[in-house]
Write a protein that holds these residues in place. Structure first.
Motif, short mmCIF file in Angstrom:
data_model
loop_
_atom_site.label_atom_id
_atom_site.label_comp_id
_atom_site.label_asym_id
_atom_site.label_seq_id
_atom_site.Cartn_x
_atom_site.Cartn_y
_atom_site.Cartn_z
N ARG A 92 -9.85 4.57 -7.73
CA ARG A 92 -8.47 4.23 -7.38
C ARG A 92 -8.45 3.01 -6.47
N LYS B 110 1.08 -2.91 -3.50
CA LYS B 110 1.18 -1.85 -2.50
C LYS B 110 2.63 -1.63 -2.04
N GLN C 101 -0.48 4.39 -12.06
CA GLN C 101 0.10 5.27 -11.03
C GLN C 101 1.54 4.86 -10.72
N GLY D 287 4.03 5.58 -7.72
CA GLY D 287 3.96 6.11 -6.37
C GLY D 287 5.15 6.98 -6.02
N ALA D 288 4.99 7.70 -4.91
CA ALA D 288 6.02 8.63 -4.44
C ALA D 288 7.39 7.95 -4.34
N ARG D 289 7.38 6.71 -3.86
CA ARG D 289 8.65 6.01 -3.63
C ARG D 289 9.37 5.63 -4.92
N LYS E 139 3.42 10.55 -9.08
CA LYS E 139 3.36 11.22 -7.78
C LYS E 139 4.72 11.79 -7.39
N ARG F 57 1.59 15.19 -3.46
CA ARG F 57 1.01 14.35 -2.41
C ARG F 57 1.64 14.60 -1.04
N HIS G 189 -2.81 11.22 1.32
CA HIS G 189 -1.44 10.93 1.74
C HIS G 189 -0.73 12.19 2.21
C1 PEP Z 1 -1.10 5.37 -2.81
O1 PEP Z 1 -1.63 6.26 -3.48
O2 PEP Z 1 -1.67 4.29 -2.57
C2 PEP Z 1 0.24 5.59 -2.27
C3 PEP Z 1 0.96 4.60 -1.76
O3 PEP Z 1 0.63 6.88 -2.32
P1 PEP Z 1 2.11 7.53 -2.26
O4 PEP Z 1 2.90 6.82 -3.31
O5 PEP Z 1 1.85 8.97 -2.57
O6 PEP Z 1 2.63 7.31 -0.87
#
Ligand code: PEP
Ligand code: MN
Length: 277
Positions: free
Chosen positions: A65, A70, A121, A123-125, A146, A176, A211
């Motif tokens: 990963r 980001k 992926q 992400g949570a957001r 996520k 997460r 996380h």
């Molecule tokens: C990540 O996995 O790098 C991340 C930002 O995670 P999350 O979206 O769960 O905050």
């Protein structure tokens, strides 16, 4: 269980044996074994990164990963190396025979990320970025979705339903941690969501302990719990030199700790008849 499954026609489990197994270059996710994914929060250009990939591969882990795009809370924080980061990731992964797990933030970057990633992926957001989910439904790569930190399990399943409904059947769900009143860990891991999801959906369920807890010293113990409770795998922030990590260093375990954790997981897995891969 307090989940209305009536709209979840594509994500719900139809019978006990109904499961989605995702085959990535011969590695199967969701087939009853425990898949580890590990690597740093962010891709960089240091030797630490190449060391990390080399060690992870040596431990027998097949998924690397690392973020090139980001999602940072502050616009002043490091935002990732973007396309250069993806190229670097590809180079490192190829050298060490690792599959790539990396995040897409924006619909405009789907094509380039899909070009480099083995698993994309969300992400949570972005869990409820429905336009992004629908576009990812048209992509021929598995999606690691996520759970948002303020979203319910039902909402997570509805988001997965968007991707499946748009045509992509290969979705991996990822718990997460969610926001609660408890400030001593970064989030609160909803451990019961794991067996709950395994009961109601055929999709693989993995967990991100890094996380969820936000504290490196807690990650090994929590990962063992994740295995014990029946998850299909874990995605862990690990780096050869956590102090030098470009993001989330407080929650990043060293590759040395990862090796010790891997050994413990193999022992627990034996008792459960689960292979750690
Ligand atoms: C990540 O996995 O790098 C991340 C930002 O995670 P999350 O979206 O769960 O905050
Ligand atoms: Mn991170």
């Amino acid at each position: 269980m307090n989940i209305d499954m009536s709209e979840l026609v594509l994500t719900r489990k139809n019978d006990e044996n109904h499961k989605t197994i995702i085959d990535i270059n011969g590695k199967k996710i969701g087939d009853g074994n425990f898949t580890l994914m590990a690597g740093p929060g962010s891709i960089d250009f240091s030797d630490n990164l190449s060391d990390t990939a080399y060690e992870i591969s040596n431990f027998g882990i097949s998924f690397f990963r690392g973020g090139a795009y980001k999602p940072r809370t502050s616009p002043y924080s490091f935002q990732g190396h973007k396309v250069d980061g993806l190229k670097r990731l590809k180079d490192i992964a190829k050298k060490n025979k690792l599959n790539i797990v990396t995040e897409v933030l924006d619909i405009r970057d789907i094509e380039v990320v899909a070009d480099f990633a083995d698993i994309i992926q969300v992400g949570a957001r972005n869990m409820q970025n429905f336009t992004l989910l629908q576009e990812l439904g048209k992509v021929d790569k598995p999606i690691l979705l996520k759970r948002g930190f303020a979203n319910t399990v039902s909402e997570l399943l509805h988001s997965a339903e968007y991707i499946l409904n748009a045509g992509n059947k290969n979705v991996i769900l990822c718990e997460r941690g969610i926001r609660t009143f408890e400030p001593s860990t970064r989030n609160t891991l909803d451990i019961s969501a794991i067996p709950l999801l395994k009961q109601v959906t055929h999709l693989p369920v993995i967990v991100d302990p890094s996380h969820a807890v936000g504290v490196a010293s807690l990650v090994p113990a929590v990962t063992k719990a994740i295995l014990a409770v029946g998850a299909d795998g874990a995605i862990i922030e690990a780096y050869s030199n956590p102090e030098k990590a470009l993001s989330d260093k407080e929650q990043t375990i060293s590759t040395k700790t990862l090796l010790a954790l891997h050994k413990d997981l193999v022992k627990i897995g034996k008792a459960m008849n689960v292979t750690i891969q």
